[in-house]
Design a protein around this motif. Structure first.
Motif, mmCIF file in Angstrom:
data_model
loop_
_atom_site.group_PDB
_atom_site.id
_atom_site.type_symbol
_atom_site.label_atom_id
_atom_site.label_comp_id
_atom_site.label_asym_id
_atom_site.label_seq_id
_atom_site.Cartn_x
_atom_site.Cartn_y
_atom_site.Cartn_z
ATOM 1 N N ASP A 194 0.812 -1.217 0.000
ATOM 2 C CA ASP A 194 0.000 0.000 0.000
ATOM 3 C C ASP A 194 0.842 1.261 0.000
ATOM 4 O O ASP A 194 0.451 2.276 -0.586
ATOM 5 C CB ASP A 194 -0.940 0.004 1.218
ATOM 6 N N ASP A 195 2.023 1.217 0.626
ATOM 7 C CA ASP A 195 2.831 2.436 0.686
ATOM 8 C C ASP A 195 3.591 2.695 -0.614
ATOM 9 O O ASP A 195 4.282 3.699 -0.745
ATOM 10 C CB ASP A 195 3.792 2.410 1.878
ATOM 11 N N SER A 196 3.461 1.802 -1.604
ATOM 12 C CA SER A 196 4.132 2.017 -2.881
ATOM 13 C C SER A 196 3.390 2.986 -3.785
ATOM 14 O O SER A 196 3.997 3.657 -4.626
ATOM 15 C CB SER A 196 4.291 0.683 -3.630
ATOM 16 N N PHE A 197 2.081 3.072 -3.622
ATOM 17 C CA PHE A 197 1.264 3.812 -4.589
ATOM 18 C C PHE A 197 1.602 5.298 -4.635
ATOM 19 O O PHE A 197 1.561 5.914 -5.698
ATOM 20 C CB PHE A 197 -0.225 3.603 -4.281
ATOM 21 N N LYS A 198 1.975 5.877 -3.513
ATOM 22 C CA LYS A 198 2.244 7.309 -3.482
ATOM 23 C C LYS A 198 3.492 7.681 -4.273
ATOM 24 O O LYS A 198 3.705 8.854 -4.595
ATOM 25 C CB LYS A 198 2.365 7.799 -2.042
ATOM 26 N N TYR A 199 4.332 6.697 -4.601
ATOM 27 C CA TYR A 199 5.557 6.967 -5.352
ATOM 28 C C TYR A 199 5.382 6.788 -6.854
ATOM 29 O O TYR A 199 6.306 7.074 -7.618
ATOM 30 C CB TYR A 199 6.676 6.038 -4.877
ATOM 31 N N LEU A 200 4.229 6.307 -7.280
ATOM 32 C CA LEU A 200 4.045 5.905 -8.671
ATOM 33 C C LEU A 200 2.968 6.733 -9.354
ATOM 34 O O LEU A 200 1.923 7.023 -8.771
ATOM 35 C CB LEU A 200 3.683 4.423 -8.744
ATOM 36 N N ASP A 201 3.221 7.075 -10.617
ATOM 37 C CA ASP A 201 2.253 7.831 -11.414
ATOM 38 C C ASP A 201 1.297 6.919 -12.169
ATOM 39 O O ASP A 201 0.165 7.321 -12.474
ATOM 40 C CB ASP A 201 2.981 8.683 -12.476
ATOM 41 N N TRP A 202 1.741 5.726 -12.520
ATOM 42 C CA TRP A 202 1.054 4.898 -13.514
ATOM 43 C C TRP A 202 1.181 3.430 -13.119
ATOM 44 O O TRP A 202 2.292 2.909 -12.993
ATOM 45 C CB TRP A 202 1.688 5.145 -14.877
ATOM 46 N N ILE A 203 0.047 2.786 -12.923
ATOM 47 C CA ILE A 203 0.044 1.390 -12.482
ATOM 48 C C ILE A 203 -0.769 0.548 -13.450
ATOM 49 O O ILE A 203 -1.969 0.773 -13.636
ATOM 50 C CB ILE A 203 -0.530 1.276 -11.057
ATOM 51 N N MET A 204 -0.069 -0.388 -14.066
ATOM 52 C CA MET A 204 -0.720 -1.368 -14.925
ATOM 53 C C MET A 204 -0.805 -2.687 -14.176
ATOM 54 O O MET A 204 0.009 -2.963 -13.292
ATOM 55 C CB MET A 204 0.084 -1.589 -16.211
ATOM 56 N N ALA A 205 -1.772 -3.516 -14.554
ATOM 57 C CA ALA A 205 -1.845 -4.874 -14.022
ATOM 58 C C ALA A 205 -2.027 -5.830 -15.184
ATOM 59 O O ALA A 205 -2.802 -5.569 -16.102
ATOM 60 C CB ALA A 205 -2.990 -5.016 -13.032
ATOM 61 N N SER A 206 -1.307 -6.945 -15.127
ATOM 62 C CA SER A 206 -1.365 -7.935 -16.195
ATOM 63 C C SER A 206 -1.379 -9.336 -15.600
ATOM 64 O O SER A 206 -0.896 -9.569 -14.486
ATOM 65 C CB SER A 206 -0.145 -7.813 -17.119
ATOM 66 N N PHE A 207 -1.916 -10.260 -16.368
ATOM 67 C CA PHE A 207 -1.755 -11.679 -16.073
ATOM 68 C C PHE A 207 -0.396 -12.137 -16.584
ATOM 69 O O PHE A 207 -0.014 -11.843 -17.724
ATOM 70 C CB PHE A 207 -2.820 -12.512 -16.793
ATOM 71 N N HIS A 208 0.339 -12.884 -15.752
ATOM 72 C CA HIS A 208 1.576 -13.532 -16.171
ATOM 73 C C HIS A 208 1.540 -14.970 -15.665
ATOM 74 O O HIS A 208 1.294 -15.209 -14.463
ATOM 75 C CB HIS A 208 2.799 -12.802 -15.606
ATOM 76 N N GLU A 209 1.817 -15.915 -16.547
ATOM 77 C CA GLU A 209 1.691 -17.325 -16.213
ATOM 78 C C GLU A 209 2.490 -17.769 -14.987
ATOM 79 O O GLU A 209 2.000 -18.602 -14.212
ATOM 80 C CB GLU A 209 2.059 -18.185 -17.428
ATOM 81 N N PRO A 210 3.715 -17.227 -14.741
ATOM 82 C CA PRO A 210 4.439 -17.681 -13.555
ATOM 83 C C PRO A 210 3.804 -17.230 -12.235
ATOM 84 O O PRO A 210 4.153 -17.762 -11.174
ATOM 85 C CB PRO A 210 5.825 -17.038 -13.722
ATOM 86 N N VAL A 211 2.914 -16.256 -12.307
ATOM 87 C CA VAL A 211 2.326 -15.683 -11.089
ATOM 88 C C VAL A 211 0.871 -16.100 -10.917
ATOM 89 O O VAL A 211 0.424 -16.431 -9.812
ATOM 90 C CB VAL A 211 2.438 -14.143 -11.105
ATOM 91 N N PHE A 212 0.107 -16.081 -11.997
ATOM 92 C CA PHE A 212 -1.303 -16.479 -11.978
ATOM 93 C C PHE A 212 -1.441 -17.630 -12.977
ATOM 94 O O PHE A 212 -1.384 -17.415 -14.186
ATOM 95 C CB PHE A 212 -2.188 -15.299 -12.401
ATOM 96 N N ARG A 213 -1.603 -18.821 -12.467
ATOM 97 C CA ARG A 213 -1.707 -19.971 -13.359
ATOM 98 C C ARG A 213 -3.010 -19.887 -14.148
ATOM 99 O O ARG A 213 -4.076 -19.677 -13.557
ATOM 100 C CB ARG A 213 -1.671 -21.262 -12.554
ATOM 101 N N PRO A 214 -2.954 -20.010 -15.484
ATOM 102 C CA PRO A 214 -4.190 -19.947 -16.266
ATOM 103 C C PRO A 214 -5.259 -20.893 -15.735
ATOM 104 O O PRO A 214 -4.976 -22.046 -15.397
ATOM 105 C CB PRO A 214 -3.716 -20.347 -17.670
ATOM 106 N N ALA A 215 -6.479 -20.353 -15.658
ATOM 107 C CA ALA A 215 -7.595 -21.102 -15.077
ATOM 108 C C ALA A 215 -8.778 -21.050 -16.045
ATOM 109 O O ALA A 215 -8.601 -21.117 -17.254
ATOM 110 C CB ALA A 215 -7.935 -20.521 -13.705
ATOM 111 N N SER A 216 -9.972 -20.886 -15.525
ATOM 112 C CA SER A 216 -11.164 -20.858 -16.366
ATOM 113 C C SER A 216 -11.494 -19.431 -16.791
ATOM 114 O O SER A 216 -11.037 -18.458 -16.177
ATOM 115 C CB SER A 216 -12.352 -21.438 -15.608
ATOM 116 N N GLU A 217 -12.293 -19.310 -17.837
ATOM 117 C CA GLU A 217 -12.743 -17.992 -18.279
ATOM 118 C C GLU A 217 -13.473 -17.268 -17.157
ATOM 119 O O GLU A 217 -13.305 -16.056 -16.971
ATOM 120 C CB GLU A 217 -13.647 -18.144 -19.502
#
Length: 249
Positions: free
Chosen positions: A88-111
């Motif tokens: 939570d304390d990271s957000f104040k330092y950042l202008d732009w936050i993207m979020a993505s799915f990446h297979e090593p972090v979120f294993r593909p599941a169902s639609e």
């Protein structure tokens, strides 16, 4: 369509990219960009930097090689609750936050699970854009997610790398559908090279071609002018960046 902002780029810090931020900025200047978003991978991605790296972007000058530097991150979507790997304390330092799915972090599941995760990422209010949604390993209900993105002013990335056939193979078909439906719904689009080497900075031709195919209005492409991008950040509740005052209009 003219694009002056690249909202998705990586440096050596991501662990599998090959250029420094100075090299990226020099390439951005040479290719006519006015703003460059530095979006290295967040900590859960293998090889990514420690979370202090994102706090410490405050040491970066606001201009490198006369190109404005946007302090950002490509965060990982972690679960169906829509959590991302930033403290939570990271957000104040950042202008732009993207979020993505990446297979090593979120294993593909169902639609259904992918759709639930994206809806919760949007509703959590911490993310400004959703990255490379065309990945066929992470199919989701496009209309439902894009309608939610519109309601919460979250931008949808048109990722140039996904359209080249070099990564996330098979993304082109779903990217086409995402842009077609997004145009109908009226979402905000952003454009990212997803460069992992400096010569790919501002390589956005495929993304531009796809946006032009569906005649997406420049007003809906936040990277088409600096004022559209910076005012989108204000719409997202971000503070005004005083060093960029002349770029807001």
């Amino acid at each position: 369509m003219n694009i002056v902002v690249d909202t998705h780029t990586h440096t050596l810090a991501s662990g599998h990219a090959y250029s420094t931020i100075m090299e990226n900025a020099a390439a951005a200047q040479r290719k006519g960009l006015q703003l460059l978003c530095n979006t290295d991978h967040a900590p859960k991605m293998p090889g990514a930097p420690h979370y202090w790296f994102f706090h410490n972007q405050i040491v970066l000058p606001r201009f490198l090689h006369e190109v404005g530097i946007i302090r950002g991150v490509e965060a990982n979507t972690l679960n169906t609750q829509g959590e991302i790997d930033l403290f939570d304390d990271s957000f104040k330092y950042l202008d732009w936050i993207m979020a993505s799915f990446h297979e090593p972090v979120f294993r593909p599941a169902s639609e259904k699970e992918h759709t639930e995760a994206l809806l919760n990422v949007i509703k959590n209010g911490k993310v400004d854009a959703l990255g490379h949604l065309g990945n066929p390993n992470f199919k989701f209900d496009i209309e439902t997610v894009l309608q939610c993105a519109k309601e919460h002013n979250v931008a949808i990335e048109v990722n140039n790398s996904s359209l080249t056939g070099r990564s996330r193979i098979g993304s082109d078909v779903r990217c086409d559908e995402i842009v077609r439906i997004g145009k109908e719904i009226g979402v905000y689009f952003t454009t990212g090279s997803d460069a992992h080497f400096c010569e790919d900075i501002a390589n956005l031709d495929h993304a531009i071609t796809l946006l032009d195919k569906y005649q997406v209005e420049p007003e809906k492409v936040i990277t088409s002018t600096t004022s559209r991008f910076l005012n989108f950040l204000l719409l997202r509740g971000k503070p005004r960046i005083v060093e960029f005052e002349h770029l807001y209009s």
